[in-house]
Design an enzyme around this catalytic site. Structure first.
Site, short mmCIF file in Angstrom:
data_model
loop_
_atom_site.label_atom_id
_atom_site.label_comp_id
_atom_site.label_asym_id
_atom_site.label_seq_id
_atom_site.Cartn_x
_atom_site.Cartn_y
_atom_site.Cartn_z
N HIS A 151 -1.68 -50.74 -46.93
CA HIS A 151 -0.17 -51.63 -46.29
C HIS A 151 -0.61 -51.63 -45.41
O HIS A 151 -0.13 -50.34 -44.63
CB HIS A 151 0.57 -51.22 -47.30
CG HIS A 151 1.30 -51.16 -48.22
ND1 HIS A 151 1.64 -52.57 -48.89
CD2 HIS A 151 0.27 -51.09 -49.60
CE1 HIS A 151 1.95 -52.19 -50.20
NE2 HIS A 151 1.06 -51.63 -50.85
N CYS A 179 -3.31 -55.82 -50.84
CA CYS A 179 -2.42 -55.12 -52.41
C CYS A 179 -2.55 -55.66 -53.62
O CYS A 179 -3.40 -56.42 -54.07
CB CYS A 179 -0.97 -53.77 -52.40
SG CYS A 179 -1.04 -52.72 -53.64
N TYR A 180 -1.67 -56.33 -54.12
CA TYR A 180 -1.69 -56.87 -55.54
C TYR A 180 -1.88 -58.37 -54.72
O TYR A 180 -2.73 -59.03 -55.71
CB TYR A 180 -0.13 -56.73 -56.25
CG TYR A 180 -0.07 -58.42 -57.18
CD1 TYR A 180 -0.24 -57.83 -58.46
CD2 TYR A 180 0.40 -59.34 -56.40
CE1 TYR A 180 0.34 -58.34 -59.54
CE2 TYR A 180 0.40 -60.18 -57.87
CZ TYR A 180 0.03 -59.58 -59.72
OH TYR A 180 1.13 -60.54 -60.31
N LYS A 231 19.95 -53.01 -39.56
CA LYS A 231 21.06 -53.22 -38.76
C LYS A 231 20.57 -53.11 -37.84
O LYS A 231 22.20 -54.21 -36.44
CB LYS A 231 21.43 -51.87 -39.13
CG LYS A 231 22.80 -50.99 -38.69
CD LYS A 231 24.05 -51.57 -39.91
CE LYS A 231 25.13 -51.66 -38.85
NZ LYS A 231 26.22 -51.24 -40.32
N GLU A 286 2.19 -52.93 -43.27
CA GLU A 286 3.48 -53.15 -42.75
C GLU A 286 4.27 -52.22 -42.15
O GLU A 286 5.04 -51.83 -41.87
CB GLU A 286 4.29 -54.29 -43.74
CG GLU A 286 4.05 -53.36 -45.21
CD GLU A 286 3.00 -53.46 -46.44
OE1 GLU A 286 1.64 -53.64 -45.69
OE2 GLU A 286 3.07 -53.87 -47.63
N SER A 306 35.60 -56.34 -43.83
CA SER A 306 36.17 -54.67 -43.73
C SER A 306 36.04 -54.01 -42.18
O SER A 306 37.11 -53.25 -42.11
CB SER A 306 34.68 -54.22 -44.07
OG SER A 306 33.57 -54.11 -42.85
N GLY A 307 36.04 -54.55 -41.32
CA GLY A 307 36.08 -54.63 -39.90
C GLY A 307 34.39 -53.36 -38.81
O GLY A 307 34.69 -53.07 -38.13
N GLY A 308 33.43 -53.21 -40.11
CA GLY A 308 32.11 -53.05 -39.83
C GLY A 308 31.54 -53.72 -38.87
O GLY A 308 32.21 -54.61 -38.59
N VAL A 309 30.66 -53.11 -38.19
CA VAL A 309 30.02 -54.13 -37.26
C VAL A 309 29.39 -54.87 -38.29
O VAL A 309 29.39 -56.17 -37.17
CB VAL A 309 28.46 -52.92 -37.26
CG1 VAL A 309 27.41 -54.03 -36.36
CG2 VAL A 309 28.94 -51.91 -36.38
N ASP A 310 29.02 -55.03 -39.55
CA ASP A 310 28.83 -56.83 -39.96
C ASP A 310 29.11 -57.67 -40.66
O ASP A 310 29.20 -57.95 -40.52
CB ASP A 310 28.02 -55.63 -41.44
CG ASP A 310 26.64 -54.62 -41.60
OD1 ASP A 310 26.09 -54.38 -40.42
OD2 ASP A 310 26.70 -53.86 -42.71
N SER A 311 30.40 -56.93 -40.44
CA SER A 311 31.72 -57.79 -41.06
C SER A 311 32.29 -58.71 -39.72
O SER A 311 32.38 -59.88 -39.63
CB SER A 311 32.46 -57.02 -42.44
OG SER A 311 33.04 -56.42 -41.52
N THR A 312 31.96 -57.80 -38.89
CA THR A 312 32.71 -58.34 -37.17
C THR A 312 31.89 -58.88 -36.94
O THR A 312 31.70 -60.20 -36.05
CB THR A 312 32.41 -57.21 -36.31
OG1 THR A 312 33.91 -56.33 -36.36
CG2 THR A 312 33.74 -57.90 -34.95
N GLY A 357 2.47 -55.69 -55.23
CA GLY A 357 3.97 -55.98 -56.41
C GLY A 357 3.54 -55.00 -57.64
O GLY A 357 2.61 -54.54 -57.83
#
Ligand code: XMP
Length: 599
Positions: free
Chosen positions: A167, A81-82, A371, A169, A221-227, A54
């Site tokens: 870190h 870290c923090y 994604k 990660e 929207s018709g993109g991958v995510d909304s589909t 943080g």
């Protein structure tokens, strides 16, 4: 419904908190991000707790509030870290500002400890800290150090509490995954049972709980995510409870709206409602050239049109939720988490949407995923590969790929000369372009000039010159390479806004680029391929087109794609035939310093 074993991550505001959660999931263990003030009951249910990094100091007035009982629950803890500093601070060690601040890589030397089982004695870790632990709490020992940090890793095996100043990660830390695995699997004893299938079941359960009796009105929207979002909601609630609306803004790819509707209907998902709102969008964007203004207008209009449609349906907010396919990077880039800075307003993060989210009107089942995870979920839901693997397409569509201008050239003469000079040293000709583009540098947004270089198509040299130019001039965040014509003798900034004519021109160029990519069978190698229209007249012939193919994994960083010369030639030859196009360029800037999109 939840898988039994989970690791809880307490978010103290690091840029990497979410990446950490993802890393744990990559170990096949379920992870959840919670607030540091989460109640003990909730924390007790975890197999382990990770305290994130943080930006604050543990001893400052602005230190993040936390549940102090977390240290006495008997659940293993790993502070990063923090998080490490908080352990030292809370358990009565000492934290203070370091004399030497450490940013970047350092060599770690291991002294002891189960966290480091199976890793070499010395390796590279990634540090980013000003404060450091000065004195260890009672019972703690140093497990590893770097030349500038005595307590790079600390721990108390008896209490099961550990801390790392570096870190694990981030990919710059070697063996970071192994260290996390040692904590999660060996020290916490978490079973590696979690996978996307479980996530799907869990999400279905959560969607049913969240929606209750309400139906979902999905903005598609018709993109991958909304589909994928639609397929997921459809699976969880059934088609009868979902109303999918696709607003055709006029800024879709050529014939895209039609294709989306057909593809979804083929999948057996109930009729998708398409509204042609292009007239309204072109009207509202008349005379607008500022990228953020464009984004906000589009975001607002989207919602207005959706609300209008809801009103037509006798919508009552008590019985409906608004669904969106927002994914995690949309949130972080809009500055949507505790301490992240705003890079650009993603359309699904427009202010009016944020108000609706606050009121609890919105459901976003993908908002924790990246994604590639969304694609995996899509495949699990039975969506065809071709649909799931499509390149991402931004919500505002081509509107943010059609650069606009008032026609006032404000380029700085001195800068022009300096840019030319540096390029000459590298054996290239360069011109400062009178257009600006959005970039991301040091986690902040920039809006700076683009530079055009002319010369040999040699990717190694072009990569070097692009990096040199953007590193040398803070006023430049993007470099493009001239593909056609051979030479630019005259360039002139034009007054140009979002019009149907310019959109059609870009749609044509975009369709050509996509077609050639597909014909050559390399679409899957390229992660995304925006095509951009520039309001600059080249040699008195017409406007410029920029090809922006990129390789990426999560869109947070990207490299420009080095397409083969014959592919480029093919695209260029066809694009140059479009009426009113005077030049074709290739974007040769990585993200950072540029972003993938130009606006
Ligand atoms: P940048 O340009 O910031 O983009 O590197 C990262 C990724 O996000 C996409 N993008 C958007 N997606 N709504 C979206 O759904 C938006 O407003 C938006 N803006 C950028 C971009 O295409 C890239 O994949």
């Amino acid at each position: 419904m939840e898988p039994q074993d989970k690791i809880v991550i307490l978010d103290f505001g690091s840029q990497y908190t979410h990446l950490l959660a993802r890393r744990v999931r990559q170990l096949n263990v379920f992870s959840e991000i919670l607030s540091p003030t989460a109640p003990s009951e909730e924390l007790k249910a975890a197999k382990g707790i990770i305290l994130s990094g943080g930006p604050e100091s543990v001893y400052s007035d602005t230190a993040v509030a936390y549940n102090p009982e977390l240290f006495s629950l008997g659940v293993p803890i790993l502070g990063l870290c923090y998080g490490q500093q908080l352990i030292a601070h809370h358990l009565k060690g000492k934290v203070e500002p370091g004399k030497v601040k450490e940013y970047g890589t350092a060599t770690l030397s291991i002294l002891k400890g189960g966290l480091f089982k199976g890793v070499p004695k010395n390796f590279t870790v990634w540090m980013s800290h000003g404060d450091k632990v000065k004195k260890l709490p009672k019972g703690f020992a140093a497990f590893a150090s770097t030349p500038d940090c005595e307590f790079a890793a600390i721990g108390d095996d008896e209490k099961g509490i550990y801390g790392l100043q570096f870190h694990p990660e981030v990919t710059h830390t070697q063996f970071g995954m192994k260290i996390l695995e040692n904590f999660v699997v060996k020290i916490c004893g978490a079973m590696r049972e979690w996978n996307m299938e479980q996530y799907l079941n869990q999400k279905i359960h959560e969607i049913r709980e969240e929606a209750g009796d309400k139906n979902v009105f999905l903005l598609l929207s018709g993109g991958v995510d909304s589909t994928v979002c639609l397929a997921l909601l459809d699976r969880a609630l059934g088609s009868d409870r979902i109303h999918a609306l696709h607003v055709d803004t006029g800024f879709m790819r050529k014939s895209e709206s039609k294709i989306v509707k057909e593809e979804l209907e083929k999948l057996g998902i109930r009729e998708v409602n398409v509204i042609d709102a292009s007239e309204k969008f072109f009207g509202a964007l008349e005379g607008v050239f500022d990228p953020e203004e464009k984004r906000n207008i589009i975001g607002r209009l989207f919602v207005d049109i959706a609300l209008e449609e809801l009103n037509n349906m006798d919508f009552e907010i008590d019985t409906w939720l608004i669904g969106q396919g927002t994914i995690y990077p949309d949130t972080i880039e809009t500055g949507g988490t505790a301490h992240a800075k705003k890079i650009k307003t993603h359309h699904n993060r427009a202010p009016i949407i944020m108000e609706m989210i606050e009121k609890g009107w919105v459901i976003e089942p993908l908002n924790q995923l990246y994604k590639d995870e969304v694609r995996e979920l899509g495949r699990l839901l039975g969506l065809p590969q071709g649909l799931v693997d499509r390149h991402p397409f931004p919500g505002p569509g081509l509107a943010i790929r059609i650069l606009c201008s008032e026609g006032v050239d404000e380029t700085d003469e001195k800068l022009k000369k300096k840019v030319k000079g540096i390029a000459l040293e590298e054996g290239y000709r360069a011109k400062l372009l009178p257009v600006k583009a959005v970039g991301v540098q040091g986690d902040n947004r920039t809006y700076s000039n683009a530079v055009l270089v002319e010369g040999e198509l040699n990717y190694e040299r072009l990569e070097a010159i692009s990096t040199r130019i953007t590193n040398s001039f803070s006023e430049v965040n993007r470099v493009v390479f001239l593909l056609e014509p051979q030479k630019v003798k005259k360039l002139e900034l034009k007054k140009a806004y979002l019009t149907r004519e310019r959109t059609a021109k870009l749609q044509e160029a975009d369709a050509i680029a996509m077609r050639v990519l597909e014909q050559k069978g390399i679409g899957a190698n390229v992660w995304q391929f925006p095509v951009v229209l520039m309001p600059v007249d080249f040699n008195g012939v017409g406007e410029g087109i920029v090809l922006r193919p990129v390789y990426s994994k999560e869109a947070m960083t990207a490299k420009f794609a080095k397409l083969g010369p014959s592919i480029l030639e093919d695209m260029v030859a066809q694009i140059m035939k479009i009426d009113g196009i005077g030049a074709v360029m290739l974007d040769i800037t990585h993200k950072p310093p540029a972003t993938i999109e130009w606006e």
